[in-house]
Design a protein around this motif. Structure first.
Motif, PDB file in Angstrom:
ATOM      1  N   GLU A 301       0.826  -1.212   0.000  1.00 39.02           N
ATOM      2  CA  GLU A 301       0.000   0.000   0.000  1.00 39.02           C
ATOM      3  C   GLU A 301       0.860   1.261   0.000  1.00 39.02           C
ATOM      4  O   GLU A 301       0.605   2.213  -0.751  1.00 39.02           O
ATOM      5  N   GLN A 302       1.894   1.289   0.836  1.00 36.96           N
ATOM      6  CA  GLN A 302       2.758   2.466   0.871  1.00 36.96           C
ATOM      7  C   GLN A 302       3.560   2.608  -0.421  1.00 36.96           C
ATOM      8  O   GLN A 302       3.835   3.729  -0.858  1.00 36.96           O
ATOM      9  N   ALA A 303       3.925   1.494  -1.036  1.00 33.19           N
ATOM     10  CA  ALA A 303       4.612   1.561  -2.326  1.00 33.19           C
ATOM     11  C   ALA A 303       3.715   2.227  -3.369  1.00 33.19           C
ATOM     12  O   ALA A 303       4.184   3.038  -4.191  1.00 33.19           O
ATOM     13  N   CYS A 304       2.425   1.913  -3.328  1.00 34.32           N
ATOM     14  CA  CYS A 304       1.468   2.566  -4.232  1.00 34.32           C
ATOM     15  C   CYS A 304       1.355   4.060  -3.913  1.00 34.32           C
ATOM     16  O   CYS A 304       1.335   4.897  -4.821  1.00 34.32           O
ATOM     17  N   ASN A 305       1.252   4.378  -2.632  1.00 32.88           N
ATOM     18  CA  ASN A 305       1.155   5.788  -2.232  1.00 32.88           C
ATOM     19  C   ASN A 305       2.335   6.598  -2.748  1.00 32.88           C
ATOM     20  O   ASN A 305       2.175   7.726  -3.230  1.00 32.88           O
ATOM     21  N   ALA A 306       3.537   6.023  -2.617  1.00 29.64           N
ATOM     22  CA  ALA A 306       4.734   6.748  -3.024  1.00 29.64           C
ATOM     23  C   ALA A 306       4.739   7.013  -4.530  1.00 29.64           C
ATOM     24  O   ALA A 306       5.084   8.110  -4.988  1.00 29.64           O
ATOM     25  N   LEU A 307       4.351   6.010  -5.309  1.00 25.54           N
ATOM     26  CA  LEU A 307       4.283   6.190  -6.762  1.00 25.54           C
ATOM     27  C   LEU A 307       3.232   7.231  -7.138  1.00 25.54           C
ATOM     28  O   LEU A 307       3.452   8.074  -8.020  1.00 25.54           O
ATOM     29  N   ASP A 308       2.091   7.168  -6.469  1.00 24.36           N
ATOM     30  CA  ASP A 308       1.016   8.119  -6.775  1.00 24.36           C
ATOM     31  C   ASP A 308       1.419   9.537  -6.373  1.00 24.36           C
ATOM     32  O   ASP A 308       1.140  10.507  -7.083  1.00 24.36           O
ATOM     33  N   GLY A 309       2.090   9.675  -5.233  1.00 26.09           N
ATOM     34  CA  GLY A 309       2.564  10.994  -4.817  1.00 26.09           C
ATOM     35  C   GLY A 309       3.606  11.551  -5.763  1.00 26.09           C
ATOM     36  O   GLY A 309       3.610  12.749  -6.073  1.00 26.09           O
ATOM     37  N   GLN A 310       4.492  10.697  -6.232  1.00 27.64           N
ATOM     38  CA  GLN A 310       5.504  11.140  -7.189  1.00 27.64           C
ATOM     39  C   GLN A 310       4.848  11.579  -8.497  1.00 27.64           C
ATOM     40  O   GLN A 310       5.232  12.587  -9.091  1.00 27.64           O
ATOM     41  N   ARG A 311       3.828  10.839  -8.955  1.00 26.16           N
ATOM     42  CA  ARG A 311       3.102  11.206 -10.160  1.00 26.16           C
ATOM     43  C   ARG A 311       2.463  12.586 -10.029  1.00 26.16           C
ATOM     44  O   ARG A 311       2.461  13.393 -10.968  1.00 26.16           O
ATOM     45  N   ALA A 312       1.919  12.863  -8.837  1.00 25.80           N
ATOM     46  CA  ALA A 312       1.213  14.127  -8.610  1.00 25.80           C
ATOM     47  C   ALA A 312       2.154  15.299  -8.346  1.00 25.80           C
ATOM     48  O   ALA A 312       1.695  16.442  -8.279  1.00 25.80           O
ATOM     49  N   GLY A 313       3.455  15.035  -8.204  1.00 28.26           N
ATOM     50  CA  GLY A 313       4.404  16.115  -7.981  1.00 28.26           C
ATOM     51  C   GLY A 313       4.665  16.450  -6.537  1.00 28.26           C
ATOM     52  O   GLY A 313       5.249  17.505  -6.233  1.00 28.26           O
ATOM     53  N   VAL A 314       4.259  15.555  -5.605  1.00 30.08           N
ATOM     54  CA  VAL A 314       4.480  15.810  -4.182  1.00 30.08           C
ATOM     55  C   VAL A 314       5.968  15.777  -3.839  1.00 30.08           C
ATOM     56  O   VAL A 314       6.456  16.587  -3.049  1.00 30.08           O
ATOM     57  N   GLY A 315       6.693  14.838  -4.440  1.00 29.30           N
ATOM     58  CA  GLY A 315       8.108  14.665  -4.118  1.00 29.30           C
ATOM     59  C   GLY A 315       8.652  13.472  -4.874  1.00 29.30           C
ATOM     60  O   GLY A 315       8.244  13.210  -6.003  1.00 29.30           O
ATOM     61  N   VAL A 316       9.541  12.734  -4.225  1.00 29.66           N
ATOM     62  CA  VAL A 316      10.163  11.590  -4.878  1.00 29.66           C
ATOM     63  C   VAL A 316       9.996  10.341  -4.016  1.00 29.66           C
ATOM     64  O   VAL A 316      10.001  10.397  -2.783  1.00 29.66           O
ATOM     65  N   SER A 317       9.842   9.216  -4.712  1.00 25.52           N
ATOM     66  CA  SER A 317       9.762   7.925  -4.056  1.00 25.52           C
ATOM     67  C   SER A 317      11.149   7.294  -4.034  1.00 25.52           C
ATOM     68  O   SER A 317      11.903   7.389  -5.004  1.00 25.52           O
ATOM     69  N   ALA A 318      11.490   6.664  -2.920  1.00 23.07           N
ATOM     70  CA  ALA A 318      12.798   6.014  -2.799  1.00 23.07           C
ATOM     71  C   ALA A 318      12.659   4.777  -1.932  1.00 23.07           C
ATOM     72  O   ALA A 318      11.698   4.636  -1.172  1.00 23.07           O
TER      73      ALA A 318
END
Length: 381
Positions: A301-318
């Motif tokens: 679930e958090q892996a999905c959140n990180a990808l979705d946040g990166q798509r929206a321009g929130v920041g970067v997933s690592a």
């Protein structure tokens, strides 16, 4: 309108969303009559929720996630095994939810991703309409990004989400940005639910990075990050800290988790480093703070959140607490992205109230269609 809440108590996100929705509902003149909160033996109802929620709370034994004590990786097999061992207690909780709905007679039930709430509606079919609210329901949207591979994890994630919303009138999927609804799947896309205190903040830009984690073992990773960049001041809020402020060295400070102090720090920080929980990332986005999102190991679930946040321009997933990707991203971050998010968030009040009205209208329509109601109407005409 009388509203009863069902809330998953895992982490901070769903509880905070419930608080925000309660504020919204009461500001519109509706009555929040109580909340049933899913808890475990080592995860009681947090003080911040019990102190701020405007109605009586009822804790219920509910399934919880199991993490490895050293690596902090989510352990799905042990999570499932623990749920099976406690199945009898969960059956009692389901019956209790049914009894509370029947005795309190709310006009609508709002379920914040509590699995036992969905199972109650699946097995007992209460007549009171239920609306389900969570970011996880974006998994049913055709545009939602999933991590590559991990098909079994994806299937289990979607199955769990479906079970939480079993029998729901609608699923309201909290999203970083506007997406089209999917009526055929009872899915409506809505803005995040943020605490009123967040919207009242006036963000400034300081020199320090703010870090947050509820998993004590992840503090070790944050310390390694600090040692790699000792020139960057860092403040870490974590569940293992006991003091409001504990100075570790010239540029590192620990803080015990406290909602208001955390928000005060967030409005002043330069950037945020955290696991990929939806709520904290949204708060940072609203305040214009770029985020480094590190999903906990094995936490799909958090892996999905990180990808979705990166798509929206929130920041970067690592995958690790490495500040270099965030430092590279920060010059590209613009206030325009945050302003668009604020505008989207501003539409939430009306979209959520519209969902409440649809649910009640649906209940009225169904009651009129029952055979008894039709015959009564015929006798009066």
């Amino acid at each position: 309108m009388r509203i009863l809440f069902l809330v998953q108590g895992e982490g901070r996100g769903h509880l905070t969303q419930a608080l925000s929705f309660a504020q919204l509902a009461e500001s519109a003149g509706h009555e929040v009559i109580g909340a049933l909160v899913g808890v475990t033996q080592d995860r009681p109802t947090p003080a911040f929720f019990s102190e701020q929620f405007p109605a009586p709370l009822t804790p219920l034994p509910s399934p919880g996630l199991v993490y490895h004590t050293q690596t902090n990786a989510l352990q799905p097999s042990k999570t499932a095994w623990k749920a099976l061992l406690n199945a009898r207690a969960y059956r009692r909780s389901i019956r209790q939810i049914r009894d509370v709905i029947e005795s309190r007679k709310p006009d609508v039930v709002i379920n914040f991703y509590e699995l036992l709430g969905g199972l109650t509606y699946g097995f007992y079919r209460p007549s009171v309409p239920m609306i389900c609210i969570a970011h996880q329901y974006l998994a049913f949207h055709p545009r939602f990004p999933f991590p590559a591979g991990q098909l079994i994890d994806r299937a289990l994630f979607k199955l769990t989400s479906r079970l939480t919303a079993w029998g729901a009138e609608e699923m309201l999927a909290l999203s970083f940005d506007q997406q089209p609804d999917v009526p055929g799947r009872r899915l409506r896309v809505v803005p995040p639910l943020l605490r009123r205190e967040v919207a009242e903040l006036n963000p400034t830009t300081g020199d320090f990075f703010l870090a947050y984690t509820t998993q004590p073992g992840l503090v070790t990773e944050l310390i390694k990050t600090h040692q790699q960049h000792p020139e960057i001041p860092m403040r870490i809020f974590h569940s293992g800290a006991q003091l409001a402020e504990e100075r570790i060295d010239e540029t590192l400070t620990y803080h015990a988790i406290n909602g208001q102090r955390f928000l005060d720090a967030m409005q002043q920080c330069r950037a945020v480093v955290t696991t990929a929980g939806f709520e904290s990332v949204c708060e940072a986005f609203y305040l214009g703070k770029p985020v480094l999102m590190i999903p906990q190991p094995n936490h799909f679930e958090q892996a999905c959140n990180a990808l979705d946040g990166q798509r929206a321009g929130v920041g970067v997933s690592a995958n690790t607490f490495d500040l270099n990707p965030l430092l590279t991203f920060m010059p590209q971050y613009t206030t325009e992205t945050s302003e668009q998010f604020r505008a989207w968030y501003g539409r939430g009040y009306y979209l959520f109230l519209a969902a409440l009205n649809r649910a009640v209208q649906s209940k009225t329509s169904k009651s009129r269609q029952r055979p008894g109601a039709l015959s009564t109407a015929g006798s009066q005409s």
